[in-house]
Write an enzyme that holds these catalytic residues in place. Structure first.
Site, short mmCIF file in Angstrom:
data_model
loop_
_atom_site.label_atom_id
_atom_site.label_comp_id
_atom_site.label_asym_id
_atom_site.label_seq_id
_atom_site.Cartn_x
_atom_site.Cartn_y
_atom_site.Cartn_z
N SER A 100 20.43 -13.85 33.76
CA SER A 100 19.03 -13.83 34.18
C SER A 100 18.83 -13.00 35.43
O SER A 100 19.11 -11.81 35.46
CB SER A 100 18.54 -15.27 34.35
N ASP A 240 12.52 -10.16 35.11
CA ASP A 240 13.87 -10.36 35.62
C ASP A 240 14.87 -9.83 34.61
O ASP A 240 14.49 -9.21 33.60
CB ASP A 240 14.11 -11.83 35.97
N ASP A 242 16.73 -10.97 32.23
CA ASP A 242 16.66 -11.31 30.80
C ASP A 242 15.23 -11.45 30.30
O ASP A 242 15.00 -11.88 29.18
CB ASP A 242 17.46 -12.58 30.50
N ASP A 244 12.69 -13.38 30.87
CA ASP A 244 11.95 -14.62 30.62
C ASP A 244 11.02 -14.98 31.77
O ASP A 244 10.33 -15.99 31.72
CB ASP A 244 12.90 -15.79 30.29
#
EC number: 5.4.2.10
Length: 450
Positions: A100, A240, A242, A244
């Site tokens: 992440s 960010d 990833d 999400d």
């Protein structure tokens, strides 16, 4: 038994805590647990573009196949894209290899269940039992029982089609600057918003494996804010690693975090009759100013423990459709099963286009309470709350605030940190109280305070 799964999956430094050998074992354990449900498992696997991703993907996939699971490799894919495709492709589970917003040295493994929600606690516990137990208990198939893997890069097109279907209007006439954090959104974000009609400018959308989250993205949106002002753009969008999370920037260069996004959607959805129970779900880290603002508009803020999994659990239990975190995880449960930065951006830009007003007209309509966050790097998070010196420091802080503010002390779910958050009427008071509590933790358990 070791506790490998945190609030957001398994995390660690790639090649150290999260080695190829360990990822292989995780794949074998997960494949064994999934096979126990009674059929040959099908697992979709995606990753972000950080350097260690290909190594860990190869190991995890090998472990899954060794346990008899068939694997669908998606390549670089946002975490919410994996969640969506797990359900859309009829898989038994999905796996994401990503850390992440964490530094490039880190990586992680997170699983989704067949419904696109995070894998059940029971299955996570069963995987941990196998990881700690005799390796012979992890299934090792042979011959024709071994699983196979296929590449399914068309999954990206399917995910983009889903995102486009969520758009409620054309974005023609909007100029948008996109910061992909050199992460998983990079192959998708510009294409998505161009196809929806926006004029798109991109920064930090060229991943090379080593530059993910470096000076960019949702945790460092300052460069994006400057670019929005320089170009005279309508909105900036920072994802960010990833994808999400979403942190936005309004046309004046002001940063719009998850709290402001929740208030924006909350007001718009309440007015449209879309806000179930007139309730938004967030965490204890939501700013107290948001609580007071929503109260004035007849909206309740239901607070949970920190972590988007707890937000989603509360939303599902209460039948609520809107939730999220200050960090930019927003969940629209009538459309998705997890936080999705790209989906949030599509809905946000559509709302602005329909209203014919700039983001500043919605987002910055209330003032935050001064908030200070201290991170104490610790040797161990276990049992910290039982330390007498820490309990005394927290009690003294609560007495000093005297109901005019609040303090939240909690361990990080993904890092060896204890976080101290203080809100108070004056920033000096918040800083002083947070520092006192952080120093008390550091004396007992800590390595450093940041």
């Amino acid at each position: 038994m070791g506790r490998y799964f945190g609030t957001d999956g398994i995390r660690g430094v790639a090649g150290r805590e999260l080695s190829a050998a360990f990822a292989l074992s995780v794949g074998q354990a997960a494949g064994t647990v999934l096979a126990a449900h009674g059929r040959r498992p099908k697992v979709v696997v995606g990753r972000d573009p950080r350097l260690s991703g290909e190594m860990l993907e190869a190991a995890l996939v090998a472990g899954l196949m060794a346990a008899g699971a068939d694997v669908v490799r998606l390549g670089v894919m946002p975490t919410p894209g994996v969640a969506y495709l797990t359900k859309a492709l009829g898989a038994d589970a999905g796996a994401v290899i990503s850390a992440s917003h964490n530094p490039v040295e880190d990586n992680g493994i997170k699983f989704f269940g067949p419904d696109g929600f995070k894998l059940s606690d029971e299955d996570e516990a069963a995987i941990e039992v196998l990881l700690d137990g005799d390796p012979d208990r992890r299934a090792a198939r042979s011959g024709l029982e071994i699983g196979r893997a296929i590449d399914h890069f068309e999954g990206g097109q399917k995910y983009l089609a889903f995102l486009k279907s969520a758009a409620e209007t054309s974005l023609e006439g909007l100029t948008v600057v996109i910061d992909c954090a050199n992460g998983a959104a990079s192959p998708y974000a510009a294409r998505l918003f161009v196809d929806l009609g926006a004029e798109v400018k991109t920064i930090f959308c060229q991943p090379d494996g080593t530059n993910i989250n470096v000076g960019c993205g949702s945790t460092q949106p300052e460069a994006l804010a400057k670019e929005v002002v320089r170009l005279g753009a309508d909105v900036g969008l920072a994802f960010d690693g990833d994808a999400d999370r979403l942190i936005a920037v309004d046309e004046t260069g002001e940063i719009v975090d998850g709290d402001y996004l929740l208030s924006t959607f909350g007001l718009l959805w309440k007015e449209a009759g879309r806000l179930s129970g007139d309730t938004i779900v967030s965490t204890v880290m939501a700013n107290y100013g948001l609580v007071k603002f929503l109260e004035r508009h007849g909206i309740r803020l239901l607070m949970t423990r920190v972590g988007d999994r707890y937000v989603v659990e509360a939303m599902r239990e209460g039948g609520y459709v809107l939730g999220g975190e200050q960090s930019g995880h927003l969940v629209f449960l009538d459309r998705a099963t997890t936080g999705d930065g790209l989906l949030t951006a599509v809905l946000l830009l559509g709302a602005l286009k329909r209203a014919g007003k700039p983001l500043s007209a919605f987002a910055r309509t209330w003032e935050k309470y001064p908030q200070v966050l201290k991170n104490v790097r610790v040797r161990s998070k276990e049992g910290w709350e039982e330390e007498p010196a820490i309990r005394e420091a927290i009690a003294a802080a609560e007495a000093a605030l005297a109901g005019a503010g609040r303090i939240v002390v909690r361990p990080s779910g993904t890092e060896p940190l204890i976080r101290v958050m203080v809100e108070a009427p004056a920033p000096e008071q918040a800083e002083a109280i947070a520092a006192q509590v952080a120093e008390a933790i550091a004396r007992v358990r800590g390595e450093s305070v940041g």
